[in-house]
Design a protein around this motif. Structure first.
Motif, PDB file in Angstrom:
ATOM      1  N   VAL A 189       1.129  -2.417  -1.156  1.00  0.00           N
ATOM      2  CA  VAL A 189       2.149  -2.853  -2.116  1.00  0.00           C
ATOM      3  C   VAL A 189       3.439  -3.145  -1.349  1.00  0.00           C
ATOM      4  CG1 VAL A 189       1.179  -1.388  -3.933  1.00  0.00           C
ATOM      5  CG2 VAL A 189       3.099  -0.542  -2.617  1.00  0.00           C
ATOM      6  N   LYS A 190       4.242  -4.002  -1.949  1.00  0.00           N
ATOM      7  CA  LYS A 190       5.578  -4.235  -1.398  1.00  0.00           C
ATOM      8  C   LYS A 190       6.493  -3.207  -2.042  1.00  0.00           C
ATOM      9  CE  LYS A 190       4.815  -8.811   0.239  1.00  0.00           C
ATOM     10  NZ  LYS A 190       4.966 -10.272   0.142  1.00  0.00           N
ATOM     11  N   SER A 191       6.959  -2.270  -1.216  1.00  0.00           N
ATOM     12  CA  SER A 191       7.660  -1.118  -1.783  1.00  0.00           C
ATOM     13  C   SER A 191       9.078  -1.450  -2.237  1.00  0.00           C
ATOM     14  CB  SER A 191       7.661   0.054  -0.795  1.00  0.00           C
ATOM     15  OG  SER A 191       8.303  -0.309   0.408  1.00  0.00           O
ATOM     16  N   ALA A 232       8.090  -6.775   4.999  1.00  0.00           N
ATOM     17  CA  ALA A 232       8.521  -5.722   5.929  1.00  0.00           C
ATOM     18  C   ALA A 232       8.379  -4.334   5.305  1.00  0.00           C
ATOM     19  CB  ALA A 232       9.966  -5.960   6.353  1.00  0.00           C
ATOM     20  N   CYS A 233       8.298  -4.282   3.977  1.00  0.00           N
ATOM     21  CA  CYS A 233       8.286  -3.001   3.259  1.00  0.00           C
ATOM     22  C   CYS A 233       6.889  -2.578   2.821  1.00  0.00           C
ATOM     23  CB  CYS A 233       9.196  -3.110   2.036  1.00  0.00           C
ATOM     24  SG  CYS A 233       8.571  -4.284   0.816  1.00  0.00           S
ATOM     25  N   VAL A 234       5.848  -3.244   3.333  1.00  0.00           N
ATOM     26  CA  VAL A 234       4.483  -2.962   2.845  1.00  0.00           C
ATOM     27  C   VAL A 234       4.045  -1.545   3.211  1.00  0.00           C
ATOM     28  CG1 VAL A 234       2.031  -3.555   3.090  1.00  0.00           C
ATOM     29  CG2 VAL A 234       3.731  -5.370   2.798  1.00  0.00           C
ATOM     30  N   VAL A 235       3.577  -0.822   2.201  1.00  0.00           N
ATOM     31  CA  VAL A 235       2.956   0.495   2.393  1.00  0.00           C
ATOM     32  C   VAL A 235       1.650   0.511   1.607  1.00  0.00           C
ATOM     33  CG1 VAL A 235       5.181   1.659   2.654  1.00  0.00           C
ATOM     34  CG2 VAL A 235       4.096   1.595   0.400  1.00  0.00           C
ATOM     35  N   ASN A 236       0.828   1.499   1.855  1.00  0.00           N
ATOM     36  CA  ASN A 236      -0.417   1.625   1.104  1.00  0.00           C
ATOM     37  C   ASN A 236      -0.249   2.671   0.008  1.00  0.00           C
ATOM     38  OD1 ASN A 236      -3.190   2.506   0.363  1.00  0.00           O
ATOM     39  ND2 ASN A 236      -3.743   0.982   1.891  1.00  0.00           N
ATOM     40  N   LEU A 264      10.824   2.256  -4.394  1.00  0.00           N
ATOM     41  CA  LEU A 264       9.963   3.090  -3.555  1.00  0.00           C
ATOM     42  C   LEU A 264      10.409   3.037  -2.086  1.00  0.00           C
ATOM     43  CD1 LEU A 264       7.467   4.868  -3.181  1.00  0.00           C
ATOM     44  CD2 LEU A 264       6.083   2.780  -3.094  1.00  0.00           C
ATOM     45  N   VAL A 265      10.801   1.866  -1.613  1.00  0.00           N
ATOM     46  CA  VAL A 265      11.195   1.749  -0.206  1.00  0.00           C
ATOM     47  C   VAL A 265      12.412   2.622   0.102  1.00  0.00           C
ATOM     48  CG1 VAL A 265      12.645  -0.354  -0.481  1.00  0.00           C
ATOM     49  CG2 VAL A 265      11.549   0.150   1.716  1.00  0.00           C
ATOM     50  N   HIS A 266      13.352   2.684  -0.822  1.00  0.00           N
ATOM     51  CA  HIS A 266      14.539   3.528  -0.588  1.00  0.00           C
ATOM     52  C   HIS A 266      14.180   5.004  -0.687  1.00  0.00           C
ATOM     53  CE1 HIS A 266      17.140   0.128  -0.273  1.00  0.00           C
ATOM     54  NE2 HIS A 266      16.817  -0.310  -1.469  1.00  0.00           N
ATOM     55  N   PHE A 267      13.258   5.321  -1.597  1.00  0.00           N
ATOM     56  CA  PHE A 267      12.789   6.699  -1.700  1.00  0.00           C
ATOM     57  C   PHE A 267      12.163   7.135  -0.371  1.00  0.00           C
ATOM     58  CE2 PHE A 267       9.186   9.570  -2.614  1.00  0.00           C
ATOM     59  CZ  PHE A 267       9.888  10.653  -3.120  1.00  0.00           C
ATOM     60  N   LEU A 268      11.316   6.286   0.194  1.00  0.00           N
ATOM     61  CA  LEU A 268      10.649   6.629   1.457  1.00  0.00           C
ATOM     62  C   LEU A 268      11.652   6.748   2.596  1.00  0.00           C
ATOM     63  CD1 LEU A 268       7.577   4.209   1.175  1.00  0.00           C
ATOM     64  CD2 LEU A 268       7.523   6.711   0.971  1.00  0.00           C
ATOM     65  N   ARG A 269      12.555   5.801   2.674  1.00  0.00           N
ATOM     66  CA  ARG A 269      13.491   5.766   3.810  1.00  0.00           C
ATOM     67  C   ARG A 269      14.584   6.831   3.682  1.00  0.00           C
ATOM     68  NH1 ARG A 269      14.088   1.542   7.199  1.00  0.00           N
ATOM     69  NH2 ARG A 269      16.355   1.851   7.130  1.00  0.00           N
ATOM     70  N   GLU A 270      15.168   6.924   2.473  1.00  0.00           N
ATOM     71  CA  GLU A 270      16.360   7.755   2.340  1.00  0.00           C
ATOM     72  C   GLU A 270      16.068   9.176   1.864  1.00  0.00           C
ATOM     73  OE1 GLU A 270      18.923   5.058   0.147  1.00  0.00           O
ATOM     74  OE2 GLU A 270      18.393   3.587   1.700  1.00  0.00           O
ATOM     75  N   ASP A 271      15.147   9.315   0.909  1.00  0.00           N
ATOM     76  CA  ASP A 271      14.835  10.669   0.437  1.00  0.00           C
ATOM     77  C   ASP A 271      13.902  11.393   1.398  1.00  0.00           C
ATOM     78  OD1 ASP A 271      15.718  11.060  -2.729  1.00  0.00           O
ATOM     79  OD2 ASP A 271      15.497   8.981  -2.095  1.00  0.00           O
ATOM     80  N   LEU A 272      12.942  10.655   1.982  1.00  0.00           N
ATOM     81  CA  LEU A 272      11.975  11.309   2.863  1.00  0.00           C
ATOM     82  C   LEU A 272      12.257  11.054   4.345  1.00  0.00           C
ATOM     83  CD1 LEU A 272       8.613  10.744   0.923  1.00  0.00           C
ATOM     84  CD2 LEU A 272      10.339  12.528   0.611  1.00  0.00           C
ATOM     85  N   GLY A 273      13.197  10.170   4.654  1.00  0.00           N
ATOM     86  CA  GLY A 273      13.549   9.915   6.055  1.00  0.00           C
ATOM     87  C   GLY A 273      12.495   9.145   6.835  1.00  0.00           C
ATOM     88  N   LEU A 274      11.590   8.457   6.108  1.00  0.00           N
ATOM     89  CA  LEU A 274      10.536   7.688   6.790  1.00  0.00           C
ATOM     90  C   LEU A 274      11.011   6.245   6.966  1.00  0.00           C
ATOM     91  CD1 LEU A 274       7.527   9.193   4.820  1.00  0.00           C
ATOM     92  CD2 LEU A 274       8.102   9.625   7.214  1.00  0.00           C
TER      93      LEU A 274
END
Lengths: 154, 294
Positions: free
Chosen positions: A56-58, A46-50, A22-32
């Protein structure tokens, strides 16, 4: 595999490899890129999102597991140009130094205050157990979370 | 870190999950993923197929009926720790759940995934053995063809990361007797400082008649491949008035029950863990009974 995820109120439909975290999806696919990869072993936070109302630890969640979910990242906490009460409190109390852990700290603190609007210092320290800071120590971070809780109550 | 490539399948019911498992020898079940995903990232597990059971509604829920607390396999540690029903029915489980990992791990990790993973350093297996929990397992064939079976916690764990679960079976629920007002329980552990995993964990459930112990169930884990019942300790406790001397004397007998297969590693030697088993067990029994001690 196709997944549909709503991130910070915006719906996305993307094709992902099942092993994408999920963390790579957020950072790389969505640019967040506000959400960070730290230890990559579900220790540092460091990767916690809601996701659907809980943190959750993404790095320990597959993007495919997030299919159909609502996700909030640090970018979605407040409207552009404004700060959430917790962000404001971290700023005012110098709750960060390098900033790498900050997004995760804040996402955890938001949930902590939601669940317990009037936490004790011990409860804040216990609640931040899954978030590691390697710069400042935790003194000002704890102070910031207590100040944010107070600000939200008043 | 990325896992090796795998096929992802989402099961919407227990029977669908069993069907998917039965047709694929190289498949693994995933609930919250907090044991499986780390293993896959380290490539210690390389399943060809991951069957996601995380959304199956029939595996959710906590109920108490006729003196039995029933916990669906997908119940998260956070749900256990936040449940008044668990607090009032099985205090040891409620308190132990709160001590697992950190808030995010508790939000995703499940009781069923935890025990099926059977990590020797995990807290819940030890607690569930002391609570005399029963594990409900569903296999192929449905209820009409002996598809379902029940296994006692003590028999479920067969070694480090090993259980009695067959390749096409799913753990669906865990049941245990609701503790009565005169039954006291406590889990004590020497926690690893970084991970809070149990270096040594000890669980005690004692039934009291005034100050006298009438029934005792104790178990230790963390230092053995799977939890060990402390039958010598239990026998020494029953019929005794519990105080500092009788508890310490009984707890020291755990050495007789441990056997020779003791884990030793960079964190704590086998000899040290063996010595600590009696100490943690003493703490657990003391705190269960509410006696003050040092």
């Amino acid at each position: 595999m196709k997944i549909q995820v709503t991130v910070n109120g915006k719906a996305h439909e993307k094709d992902v490899d099942p092993r994408t975290l999920l963390v790579h999806f957020l950072r790389e696919d969505l640019g967040l890129t506000g959400t960070k990869v730290g230890c990559d072993t579900s220790q540092c936070g460091a990767c916690v999102v809601n996701m659907d109302g809980t943190t959750v630890k993404s790095c320990t969640c597959l993007a495919v597991q997030a299919d159909g979910s609502q996700i909030t990242t640090i970018e979605g906490l407040s409207p552009k140009g404004e700060l959430d009460a917790v962000q404001e409190a971290f700023w005012n109390n110098h709750g960060l130094q390098c900033g790498y852990c900050t997004a995760g700290m804040i996402m955890t603190a938001v949930e902590l205050i939601d669940k317990n609007p009037n936490p004790t210092e011990d409860q804040v320290r216990e609640g931040l157990k899954g978030n590691i800071c390697r710069c400042t120590g935790y003194h000002n971070i704890v102070k910031a979370v207590l100040a944010a809780a107070e600000a939200k109550r008043s | 870190m990325f896992a090796t490539e795998f096929e992802y399948k989402k099961a919407n019911s227990v029977s669908e999950a069993i069907q998917l498992l039965s047709n694929d020898a190289d498949a693994k079940l995933m609930a919250g993923g907090h044991s499986l995903i780390p293993l896959m990232k380290l490539r210690l597990a390389r399943p060809g197929t991951v069957i996601d059971i995380g959304g199956i509604a029939e595996l959710q829920g906590i109920t108490a009926n006729n003196g039995i607390l029933r916990i669906g396999a997908l119940t998260t540690h956070a749900q256990l720790a936040e449940s008044p029903l668990v607090r009032d029915s099985a205090r040891i489980l409620w308190e132990t759940a709160y001590g697992i990992g950190d808030p995010q791990v508790r939000n995703r990790g499940t009781i069923g995934g935890n025990v099926s993973h059977a990590d020797p350093a995990s807290d819940l297996p030890t607690v569930l053995v002391a609570m005399d929990a029963k594990f409900t397992i569903q296999g192929q064939g449905g209820i009409t063809r002996r598809g379902s079976r029940t296994v006692a916690a003590a028999d479920f764990f067969t070694g480090a990361f090993s259980t009695v679960l067959a390749e096409n079976e799913i753990l669906t629920a865990i049941e245990m007797p609701v503790l009565a007002a005169n039954q006291h329980s406590e889990y004590a552990k020497m926690a690893h400082p970084a991970t809070s995993y149990a270096v040594v964990g000890a669980a005690a459930v004692v039934t009291m008649d005034g100050n006298t112990c009438t029934v005792a169930r104790v178990a230790v884990g963390g230092l053995t491949p799977s939890p060990v019942r402390g039958q010598s300790v239990e026998q020494a406790l029953v019929g005794q008035e519990l105080n500092a001397e009788t508890i310490a004397a009984a707890a020291n007998l755990i050495d007789n029950d441990l056997g020779s297969d003791i884990i030793g590693d960079i964190f704590a030697s086998a000899e040290y863990r063996r010595a600590m088993a009696a100490i943690e067990l003493k703490h657990a029994i003391f705190h269960a009974t509410g006696l003050a001690h040092h």
